[in-house]
Design a protein around this motif. Structure first.
Motif, mmCIF file in Angstrom:
data_model
loop_
_atom_site.group_PDB
_atom_site.id
_atom_site.type_symbol
_atom_site.label_atom_id
_atom_site.label_comp_id
_atom_site.label_asym_id
_atom_site.label_seq_id
_atom_site.Cartn_x
_atom_site.Cartn_y
_atom_site.Cartn_z
ATOM 1 N N LEU A 1 -29.929 22.299 47.376
ATOM 2 C CA LEU A 1 -30.050 21.235 46.289
ATOM 3 C C LEU A 1 -30.924 21.774 45.148
ATOM 4 O O LEU A 1 -30.705 21.433 43.929
ATOM 5 N N ALA A 2 -31.995 22.616 45.493
ATOM 6 C CA ALA A 2 -32.886 23.394 44.361
ATOM 7 C C ALA A 2 -31.806 24.333 43.607
ATOM 8 O O ALA A 2 -32.349 24.679 42.414
ATOM 9 N N ASN A 3 -30.744 24.546 44.057
ATOM 10 C CA ASN A 3 -29.806 25.414 43.139
ATOM 11 C C ASN A 3 -28.477 24.764 42.438
ATOM 12 O O ASN A 3 -27.383 25.256 42.238
ATOM 13 N N GLY A 4 -28.907 23.423 42.611
ATOM 14 C CA GLY A 4 -27.735 22.475 41.795
ATOM 15 C C GLY A 4 -26.493 22.178 42.560
ATOM 16 O O GLY A 4 -25.644 21.479 42.111
ATOM 17 N N GLU A 5 -26.429 22.402 43.841
ATOM 18 C CA GLU A 5 -25.546 22.035 44.718
ATOM 19 C C GLU A 5 -25.611 20.321 44.792
ATOM 20 O O GLU A 5 -26.418 19.796 44.679
ATOM 21 N N LYS A 6 -24.264 19.705 44.650
ATOM 22 C CA LYS A 6 -24.137 18.106 44.730
ATOM 23 C C LYS A 6 -23.693 17.638 46.086
ATOM 24 O O LYS A 6 -22.703 17.850 46.576
ATOM 25 N N PRO A 7 -24.617 16.793 46.600
ATOM 26 C CA PRO A 7 -24.456 16.194 47.794
ATOM 27 C C PRO A 7 -23.536 15.106 47.746
ATOM 28 O O PRO A 7 -23.192 14.628 46.478
ATOM 29 N N PHE A 8 -23.178 14.587 48.958
ATOM 30 C CA PHE A 8 -22.346 13.053 48.976
ATOM 31 C C PHE A 8 -23.524 12.179 48.261
ATOM 32 O O PHE A 8 -24.523 12.238 48.523
ATOM 33 N N PRO A 9 -22.688 11.310 47.541
ATOM 34 C CA PRO A 9 -23.812 10.464 46.867
ATOM 35 C C PRO A 9 -24.554 9.586 47.580
ATOM 36 O O PRO A 9 -25.720 9.278 47.490
ATOM 37 N N ILE A 10 -24.297 9.174 49.013
ATOM 38 C CA ILE A 10 -24.887 8.635 49.901
ATOM 39 C C ILE A 10 -25.144 9.625 51.138
ATOM 40 O O ILE A 10 -23.923 9.833 51.739
ATOM 41 N N ASN A 11 -26.192 10.040 51.302
ATOM 42 C CA ASN A 11 -26.323 11.237 52.376
ATOM 43 C C ASN A 11 -27.716 10.912 52.994
ATOM 44 O O ASN A 11 -28.802 10.244 52.446
ATOM 45 N N GLU A 12 -27.805 11.499 54.212
ATOM 46 C CA GLU A 12 -29.237 11.637 55.012
ATOM 47 C C GLU A 12 -29.328 13.096 55.135
ATOM 48 O O GLU A 12 -28.658 13.698 56.049
ATOM 49 N N ASN A 13 -30.167 13.874 54.407
ATOM 50 C CA ASN A 13 -30.389 15.284 54.729
ATOM 51 C C ASN A 13 -29.222 16.171 54.614
ATOM 52 O O ASN A 13 -29.038 16.975 55.228
ATOM 53 N N GLY A 14 -28.378 15.661 53.458
ATOM 54 C CA GLY A 14 -27.120 16.531 53.473
ATOM 55 C C GLY A 14 -26.011 15.947 54.192
ATOM 56 O O GLY A 14 -24.823 16.141 54.060
ATOM 57 N N ASN A 15 -26.166 14.954 55.110
ATOM 58 C CA ASN A 15 -25.055 14.432 55.932
ATOM 59 C C ASN A 15 -24.486 13.206 55.187
ATOM 60 O O ASN A 15 -25.239 12.176 54.893
ATOM 61 N N PRO A 16 -23.025 13.265 54.844
ATOM 62 C CA PRO A 16 -22.650 12.034 54.098
ATOM 63 C C PRO A 16 -22.527 10.810 54.832
ATOM 64 O O PRO A 16 -22.362 10.878 56.068
ATOM 65 N N CYS A 17 -22.984 9.848 54.275
ATOM 66 C CA CYS A 17 -23.079 8.290 55.025
ATOM 67 C C CYS A 17 -22.389 7.266 54.264
ATOM 68 O O CYS A 17 -22.058 7.663 52.952
ATOM 69 N N ASP A 18 -22.001 6.343 54.981
ATOM 70 C CA ASP A 18 -21.638 5.063 54.259
ATOM 71 C C ASP A 18 -22.497 3.914 54.801
ATOM 72 O O ASP A 18 -23.534 4.229 55.145
ATOM 73 N N ASP A 19 -21.957 2.778 54.582
ATOM 74 C CA ASP A 19 -22.805 1.565 54.886
ATOM 75 C C ASP A 19 -23.130 1.639 56.426
ATOM 76 O O ASP A 19 -24.166 0.754 56.727
ATOM 77 N N ASN A 20 -22.585 2.001 57.259
ATOM 78 C CA ASN A 20 -22.492 2.202 58.711
ATOM 79 C C ASN A 20 -23.705 3.518 59.077
ATOM 80 O O ASN A 20 -23.649 3.552 60.182
ATOM 81 N N GLY A 21 -23.951 4.169 58.255
ATOM 82 C CA GLY A 21 -24.766 5.341 58.439
ATOM 83 C C GLY A 21 -23.812 6.671 58.601
ATOM 84 O O GLY A 21 -22.978 6.833 57.467
ATOM 85 N N ALA A 22 -24.458 7.756 59.039
ATOM 86 C CA ALA A 22 -23.727 9.006 58.968
ATOM 87 C C ALA A 22 -22.358 8.804 59.313
ATOM 88 O O ALA A 22 -21.850 8.208 60.091
ATOM 89 N N ILE A 23 -21.308 9.329 58.375
ATOM 90 C CA ILE A 23 -19.781 9.324 58.455
ATOM 91 C C ILE A 23 -19.511 10.218 59.561
ATOM 92 O O ILE A 23 -19.933 11.557 59.337
ATOM 93 N N PRO A 24 -18.998 9.964 60.781
ATOM 94 C CA PRO A 24 -18.723 10.957 61.980
ATOM 95 C C PRO A 24 -17.602 12.118 61.437
ATOM 96 O O PRO A 24 -16.660 11.799 62.220
ATOM 97 N N LEU A 25 -17.750 12.953 60.834
ATOM 98 C CA LEU A 25 -16.801 14.069 60.318
ATOM 99 C C LEU A 25 -16.413 14.824 61.622
ATOM 100 O O LEU A 25 -15.393 15.025 61.758
ATOM 101 N N TRP A 26 -17.339 14.868 62.336
ATOM 102 C CA TRP A 26 -17.010 15.575 63.686
ATOM 103 C C TRP A 26 -15.902 14.820 64.614
ATOM 104 O O TRP A 26 -15.556 15.539 65.587
#
Length: 264
Positions: A42-67
């Motif tokens: 993030l300090a180098n300008g990378e853009k995370p998912f709009p809603i995220n927790e410590n870089g983990n993409p989230c939606d209204d239900n919490g972390a998106i289970p990408l795994w």
């Protein structure tokens, strides 16, 4: 030594050329310098998912289970990231379909590991002082139902054996080794973070996320009236497992996995 592995080849890290659009996909391993890597991105300008927790993409239900996503669905998610201009994704709670990710030319697969026993001890102390776990010793901690507290954590993540109740076998260990070879960059934390420069991340991060020395942790323990634990924290008392916990034996595959990554 920072090593780069992909398509069965093991070599010294080199610059990554991912074309016009690059999505850095970071497999975050608890207490293995993961938060530092995320903050560095993030300090180098990378853009995370709009809603995220410590870089983990989230939606209204919490972390998106990408795994849990099958390959086609994961590719659609990458398409969405490209459309939104997202350039950095972290997965922390499980291992996604590494084969699909590695075959996508837009994705740069990155992870960071540390000695598995030291990682486990650090994880216990972090959870102990922040009271994320009710366990007060390692024997209890090993019975927690979180993947990052379970034995053979690395092997579980990289073999995608996510249920801590399921045993870890030689087959899972071999799968974990096959999957780690799909990564563009595997950083061994004990040897430094130079490989992050090769991603174009030259700006330093101010976040180390160390277990001790966090004033918020002190205030938290004070608020909880855990005075004995607070004194231990101030004195940086690192609780270590007893011999009865059999930590090395319970993590034999993780130790072999770490040795594999450190092989000359």
């Amino acid at each position: 030594m920072n090593i780069q592995l992909r398509n069965g080849e093991v070599r010294l890290s080199g610059p990554v050329n991912m074309g016009k659009y690059r999505l850095v996909w970071f497999q975050h391993l608890h207490k293995a310098a993961g938060t530092y890597v995320i903050r560095r991105a993030l300090a180098n300008g990378e853009k995370p998912f709009p809603i995220n927790e410590n870089g983990n993409p989230c939606d209204d239900n919490g972390a998106i289970p990408l795994w849990e996503m099958p390959g086609k669905e994961l590719t659609k998610f990458i398409d969405t990231c490209e459309e939104m201009g997202v350039t950095f994704v972290a997965t922390e709670w499980g291992g996604p379909d590494f084969s699909t990710l590695s075959k996508d030319p837009r994705v740069c697969l990155v992870t960071c590991v540390r000695n598995p026993i030291n990682r486990f001890i650090s994880n216990f102390n972090f959870d102990y002082y922040w009271m994320w776990s009710k366990s007060t010793n390692y024997e209890q901690y090993l019975m927690d139902k979180e993947i990052y507290t379970s034995p053979e954590y690395y092997t579980r993540i990289f073999s995608r054996n996510h249920n801590p109740s399921d045993p870890v076998t030689e087959r899972h260990f071999q799968t974990a080794k096959e999957n780690i070879l799909l990564f563009d960059k595997v950083i061994v934390a004990e040897t430094g973070m130079d490989a992050l420069d090769e991603l174009g991340w030259h700006n330093e991060s101010d976040t180390k996320h160390a277990t001790f020395g966090d004033r918020w942790a002190m205030l938290f323990l004070l608020k909880k009236l855990r005075f004995r634990r607070l004194i231990q924290y101030i004195r940086a008392v690192k609780h270590k497992p007893s011999n009865e916990a059999h930590i090395e034996k319970l993590n034999k595959f993780d130790i072999q996995f770490y040795d594999f990554l450190n092989a000359p």
